[in-house]
Write an enzyme that holds these catalytic residues in place. Structure first.
Site, mmCIF file in Angstrom:
data_model
loop_
_atom_site.group_PDB
_atom_site.id
_atom_site.type_symbol
_atom_site.label_atom_id
_atom_site.label_comp_id
_atom_site.label_asym_id
_atom_site.label_seq_id
_atom_site.Cartn_x
_atom_site.Cartn_y
_atom_site.Cartn_z
ATOM 1 N N HIS A 17 4.885 5.027 5.765
ATOM 2 C CA HIS A 17 4.832 5.999 4.664
ATOM 3 C C HIS A 17 5.279 5.348 3.353
ATOM 4 O O HIS A 17 4.677 5.570 2.308
ATOM 5 C CB HIS A 17 5.753 7.195 4.933
ATOM 6 C CG HIS A 17 5.405 8.011 6.143
ATOM 7 N ND1 HIS A 17 6.316 8.288 7.140
ATOM 8 C CD2 HIS A 17 4.265 8.627 6.517
ATOM 9 C CE1 HIS A 17 5.750 9.042 8.069
ATOM 10 N NE2 HIS A 17 4.494 9.254 7.722
ATOM 11 N N LYS A 41 4.394 22.738 14.398
ATOM 12 C CA LYS A 41 5.048 21.575 14.995
ATOM 13 C C LYS A 41 6.538 21.863 15.134
ATOM 14 O O LYS A 41 7.095 22.615 14.343
ATOM 15 C CB LYS A 41 4.882 20.360 14.082
ATOM 16 C CG LYS A 41 3.447 19.846 14.004
ATOM 17 C CD LYS A 41 3.401 18.526 13.269
ATOM 18 C CE LYS A 41 1.981 17.983 13.200
ATOM 19 N NZ LYS A 41 1.883 16.708 12.460
ATOM 20 N N ARG A 90 -4.595 4.797 9.364
ATOM 21 C CA ARG A 90 -4.120 3.673 10.163
ATOM 22 C C ARG A 90 -5.240 3.075 11.002
ATOM 23 O O ARG A 90 -5.431 1.881 11.038
ATOM 24 C CB ARG A 90 -2.994 4.128 11.107
ATOM 25 C CG ARG A 90 -1.681 4.304 10.428
ATOM 26 C CD ARG A 90 -0.758 5.135 11.231
ATOM 27 N NE ARG A 90 -1.230 6.503 11.295
ATOM 28 C CZ ARG A 90 -0.510 7.526 11.724
ATOM 29 N NH1 ARG A 90 0.704 7.305 12.174
ATOM 30 N NH2 ARG A 90 -0.993 8.741 11.721
ATOM 31 N N SER A 128 5.598 8.227 13.087
ATOM 32 C CA SER A 128 6.903 8.877 13.254
ATOM 33 C C SER A 128 7.162 9.151 14.735
ATOM 34 O O SER A 128 8.293 9.045 15.214
ATOM 35 C CB SER A 128 6.942 10.194 12.472
ATOM 36 O OG SER A 128 6.768 9.947 11.106
HETATM 37 P P1 ADP Z 1 1.001 14.526 9.369
HETATM 38 O O1 ADP Z 1 1.830 15.269 10.363
HETATM 39 O O2 ADP Z 1 0.515 15.337 8.222
HETATM 40 O O3 ADP Z 1 -0.031 13.610 9.960
HETATM 41 P P2 ADP Z 1 2.689 12.262 8.890
HETATM 42 O O4 ADP Z 1 4.052 12.339 8.305
HETATM 43 O O5 ADP Z 1 2.591 11.799 10.291
HETATM 44 O O6 ADP Z 1 2.063 13.647 8.631
HETATM 45 O O7 ADP Z 1 1.778 11.339 7.987
HETATM 46 C C1 ADP Z 1 1.478 11.647 6.670
HETATM 47 C C2 ADP Z 1 0.360 10.747 6.193
HETATM 48 O O8 ADP Z 1 0.793 9.402 6.252
HETATM 49 C C3 ADP Z 1 -0.914 10.812 7.009
HETATM 50 O O9 ADP Z 1 -2.011 10.657 6.125
HETATM 51 C C4 ADP Z 1 -0.807 9.613 7.920
HETATM 52 O O10 ADP Z 1 -2.091 9.147 8.302
HETATM 53 C C5 ADP Z 1 -0.109 8.629 7.011
HETATM 54 N N1 ADP Z 1 0.644 7.621 7.750
HETATM 55 C C6 ADP Z 1 1.538 7.795 8.732
HETATM 56 N N2 ADP Z 1 1.993 6.610 9.206
HETATM 57 C C7 ADP Z 1 1.351 5.662 8.490
HETATM 58 C C8 ADP Z 1 1.336 4.220 8.530
HETATM 59 N N3 ADP Z 1 2.059 3.548 9.401
HETATM 60 N N4 ADP Z 1 0.541 3.596 7.630
HETATM 61 C C9 ADP Z 1 -0.224 4.294 6.767
HETATM 62 N N5 ADP Z 1 -0.280 5.620 6.713
HETATM 63 C C10 ADP Z 1 0.480 6.308 7.556
#
Ligand code: ADP
Length: 162
Positions: A17, A41, A90, A128
């Site tokens: 992130h 969630k 990703r 996460s």
């Molecule tokens: P959500 O529950 O909305 O998917 P996340 O917190 O998991 O939220 O992720 C928010 C955004 O960040 C999403 O667009 C996700 O694809 C992106 N994201 C999460 N991890 C990574 C990573 N390692 N590299 C790039 N983008 C990421």
């Protein structure tokens, strides 16, 4: 002035992130990173805890602001005059869902476009969920999250297991 929004769960924020935040903040005049309060969630951290974590990791980036919201991203976008929604990609597994979301948001908030930033290769595997799984079993998460976030995650699991 282009104002971007990076919405997500950030439960917890990871280096993946942070990489997206740093790159998006360089592309747009201002960036709001917003924690989505998603009732569907069951998060490990409360919205306030996630906002605090994001504030701590973004404190040195001047054009980034942290917020939270419930409900539709498109409504937040319209209400706050957002020009661009940022999402991270990703792997192909992210693509179908993200494409559907982007197209839906474009229908609901036609003035805003979604911009995808592909992940830096070193964080392509990182989510996460993975961080939480490794931490739950006491594994080393120092390569996934900053030190202060690592401490908060272990503290949370300690409290849960008490
Ligand atoms: P959500 O529950 O909305 O998917 P996340 O917190 O998991 O939220 O992720 C928010 C955004 O960040 C999403 O667009 C996700 O694809 C992106 N994201 C999460 N991890 C990574 C990573 N390692 N590299 C790039 N983008 C990421």
């Amino acid at each position: 002035m282009a104002h971007a929004l990076y919405p997500g769960s950030f439960d917890p924020v990871t280096y993946g992130h942070i990489d997206v935040i740093q790159r998006a903040s360089a592309l747009f005049d201002s960036l709001t990173v917003a924690v989505l309060n998603n009732g569907a969630k069951s998060p490990l951290f409360s919205v306030d805890e996630r906002v605090n974590m994001l504030n701590s990791v973004c404190k040195d980036i001047p054009n980034v602001k942290i917020d939270s919201f419930s409900g539709l991203t498109a409504d937040y976008v319209t209400k706050n005059g957002i020009d661009v929604i940022i999402r991270g990609l990703r792997a192909v597994t992210d693509f179908e869902y993200e494409l559907q979301m982007a197209q839906t948001n474009r229908k609901l908030a036609p003035k805003a476009d979604t911009v995808f930033l592909t992940t830096s290769l070193e964080y392509a595997y990182l989510s996460s969920t993975t961080v939480k799984e490794v931490a739950y079993f006491g594994g080393d998460i120092s390569k996934f999250v900053p030190k202060n976030i690592e401490e908060l995650i272990f503290k949370k699991y300690k409290k849960i297991n008490e």
